[in-house]
Design a protein around this motif. Structure first.
Motif, mmCIF file in Angstrom:
data_model
loop_
_atom_site.group_PDB
_atom_site.id
_atom_site.type_symbol
_atom_site.label_atom_id
_atom_site.label_comp_id
_atom_site.label_asym_id
_atom_site.label_seq_id
_atom_site.Cartn_x
_atom_site.Cartn_y
_atom_site.Cartn_z
ATOM 1 N N LYS A 16 0.839 -1.205 0.000
ATOM 2 C CA LYS A 16 0.000 0.000 0.000
ATOM 3 C C LYS A 16 0.869 1.248 0.000
ATOM 4 N N ASN A 17 0.338 2.323 -0.532
ATOM 5 C CA ASN A 17 1.019 3.624 -0.544
ATOM 6 C C ASN A 17 2.465 3.489 -0.992
ATOM 7 N N LEU A 18 2.637 2.988 -2.188
ATOM 8 C CA LEU A 18 3.967 2.694 -2.717
ATOM 9 C C LEU A 18 4.918 3.887 -2.650
ATOM 10 N N GLU A 19 4.387 5.092 -2.747
ATOM 11 C CA GLU A 19 5.246 6.281 -2.689
ATOM 12 C C GLU A 19 5.935 6.443 -1.345
ATOM 13 N N LYS A 20 5.485 5.701 -0.317
ATOM 14 C CA LYS A 20 6.108 5.741 1.008
ATOM 15 C C LYS A 20 7.031 4.552 1.263
ATOM 16 N N VAL A 21 7.036 3.584 0.378
ATOM 17 C CA VAL A 21 7.805 2.353 0.569
ATOM 18 C C VAL A 21 9.272 2.620 0.236
ATOM 19 N N ILE A 22 10.137 2.459 1.231
ATOM 20 C CA ILE A 22 11.559 2.766 1.070
ATOM 21 C C ILE A 22 12.175 1.948 -0.074
ATOM 22 N N GLY A 23 11.801 0.689 -0.202
ATOM 23 C CA GLY A 23 12.334 -0.152 -1.276
ATOM 24 C C GLY A 23 11.941 0.365 -2.647
ATOM 25 N N HIS A 24 10.704 0.803 -2.799
ATOM 26 C CA HIS A 24 10.244 1.371 -4.075
ATOM 27 C C HIS A 24 11.011 2.658 -4.382
ATOM 28 N N VAL A 36 21.381 1.768 1.874
ATOM 29 C CA VAL A 36 21.392 1.420 3.293
ATOM 30 C C VAL A 36 20.688 2.522 4.070
ATOM 31 N N VAL A 37 19.801 2.120 4.949
ATOM 32 C CA VAL A 37 19.198 3.050 5.901
ATOM 33 C C VAL A 37 19.689 2.599 7.275
ATOM 34 N N ALA A 38 20.518 3.434 7.889
ATOM 35 C CA ALA A 38 21.137 3.061 9.163
ATOM 36 C C ALA A 38 20.125 2.992 10.293
ATOM 37 N N ASP A 39 19.184 3.943 10.317
ATOM 38 C CA ASP A 39 18.192 3.974 11.391
ATOM 39 C C ASP A 39 16.933 4.666 10.891
ATOM 40 N N LEU A 40 15.857 3.900 10.784
ATOM 41 C CA LEU A 40 14.584 4.470 10.336
ATOM 42 C C LEU A 40 14.143 5.639 11.208
ATOM 43 N N LYS A 41 14.522 5.603 12.470
ATOM 44 C CA LYS A 41 14.114 6.649 13.408
ATOM 45 C C LYS A 41 14.562 8.031 12.922
ATOM 46 N N SER A 42 15.666 8.084 12.190
ATOM 47 C CA SER A 42 16.172 9.368 11.702
ATOM 48 C C SER A 42 15.246 10.001 10.660
ATOM 49 N N PHE A 43 14.321 9.211 10.106
ATOM 50 C CA PHE A 43 13.371 9.730 9.128
ATOM 51 C C PHE A 43 12.050 10.171 9.768
ATOM 52 N N GLY A 44 11.928 9.953 11.065
ATOM 53 C CA GLY A 44 10.705 10.348 11.750
ATOM 54 C C GLY A 44 9.618 9.292 11.673
ATOM 55 N N LYS A 45 8.465 9.650 12.167
ATOM 56 C CA LYS A 45 7.327 8.737 12.299
ATOM 57 C C LYS A 45 6.896 8.134 10.954
ATOM 58 N N GLU A 46 6.993 8.913 9.874
ATOM 59 C CA GLU A 46 6.573 8.435 8.556
ATOM 60 C C GLU A 46 7.317 7.177 8.121
ATOM 61 N N ALA A 47 8.554 7.016 8.548
ATOM 62 C CA ALA A 47 9.364 5.870 8.131
ATOM 63 C C ALA A 47 8.852 4.565 8.712
ATOM 64 N N TYR A 48 8.074 4.624 9.754
ATOM 65 C CA TYR A 48 7.558 3.406 10.391
ATOM 66 C C TYR A 48 6.278 2.905 9.739
ATOM 67 N N PHE A 49 5.968 3.418 8.590
ATOM 68 C CA PHE A 49 4.831 2.976 7.800
ATOM 69 C C PHE A 49 5.075 1.536 7.344
ATOM 70 N N SER A 50 4.101 0.666 7.530
ATOM 71 C CA SER A 50 4.231 -0.715 7.077
ATOM 72 C C SER A 50 3.350 -0.922 5.850
ATOM 73 N N PRO A 51 3.941 -1.180 4.695
ATOM 74 C CA PRO A 51 3.159 -1.339 3.471
ATOM 75 C C PRO A 51 2.313 -2.606 3.443
ATOM 76 N N THR A 52 2.576 -3.567 4.344
ATOM 77 C CA THR A 52 1.777 -4.799 4.375
ATOM 78 C C THR A 52 0.821 -4.823 5.566
ATOM 79 N N GLN A 53 0.675 -3.712 6.226
ATOM 80 C CA GLN A 53 -0.193 -3.566 7.391
ATOM 81 C C GLN A 53 0.212 -4.443 8.570
ATOM 82 N N SER A 54 1.461 -4.865 8.604
ATOM 83 C CA SER A 54 1.966 -5.561 9.780
ATOM 84 C C SER A 54 2.777 -4.544 10.575
ATOM 85 N N LYS A 55 3.125 -4.878 11.790
ATOM 86 C CA LYS A 55 3.883 -3.948 12.620
ATOM 87 C C LYS A 55 5.306 -3.799 12.075
ATOM 88 N N CYS A 56 5.777 -2.573 11.980
ATOM 89 C CA CYS A 56 7.135 -2.288 11.522
ATOM 90 C C CYS A 56 8.071 -2.454 12.721
#
Length: 181
Positions: free
Chosen positions: A87-95, A106-126
């Protein structure tokens, strides 16, 4: 540790010596899952991570489109969902990495991108904090077909040359995966 590293390199040599086209279509899913499992085992070794803290995933675009993508395979034992559309492919880091080109990211720490980075495209917990993304290209024309991601619960798990070591050592496995498409 040196003997173990040499063993991983020899596994890569073995995989390189076998033509991927020799894999029957009926066994393709099994060979992809096995390759992801080998990548997971190697990533656990070099990051000194316990079982279940590393996840390896293969996400592919649907056909020639770059607007629809699914997680097709995961490493053995991985209980995160597969087969779901992202879902929301424009937010998917791999895409986003695939759109930037075929080089690993390489993304060293998702936390450095803020809350938006914790988006789970498969609706499972990130649950991961660091990730390596390796775009997958089609044999022959170089079109990006998707990506392999290796993620870890710990931030900075792929810090320094660890990501480079992961990419270089698993290159034969990534090539094997690419040759299946």
């Amino acid at each position: 540790e040196q003997a173990s590293t040499e063993a991983w390199v020899r596994i890569g040599d073995l995989i390189t010596s076998v033509k991927s086209s020799a894999t029957p279509a009926a066994n393709r899913d099994d060979t992809l899952t096995a390759a992801l499992g080998i990548i997971e085992a190697y990533a656990r070794q070099i990051t000194k991570s316990p079982k279940l803290s590393i996840s390896v995933n293969l996400a592919l675009y649907d056909g020639r489109s770059t607007t629809s993508m699914k997680i097709r395979h995961r490493n053995p034992g991985n209980e995160r969902p597969k087969g779901r559309g992202l879902k929301n492919l424009e937010k998917v880091i791999g895409h986003i990495a695939c759109q930037a080109g075929p080089e690993p990211r390489v993304v060293a720490d998702l936390k450095s991108f803020g809350k938006e980075a914790y988006f789970s495209p498969t609706q499972s917990k990130c649950t991961y904090r660091s990730i390596v993304i390796m775009p997958i290209t089609a044999s022959g024309n170089g079109q990006i077909k998707g990506f392999v991601s290796v993620d870890c619960h710990r931030p900075h798990a792929f810090h320094g040359n660890i990501a480079d070591q992961l990419v270089v050592t698993t290159e034969p496995l990534i090539n094997h995966i690419q040759e299946q498409f």
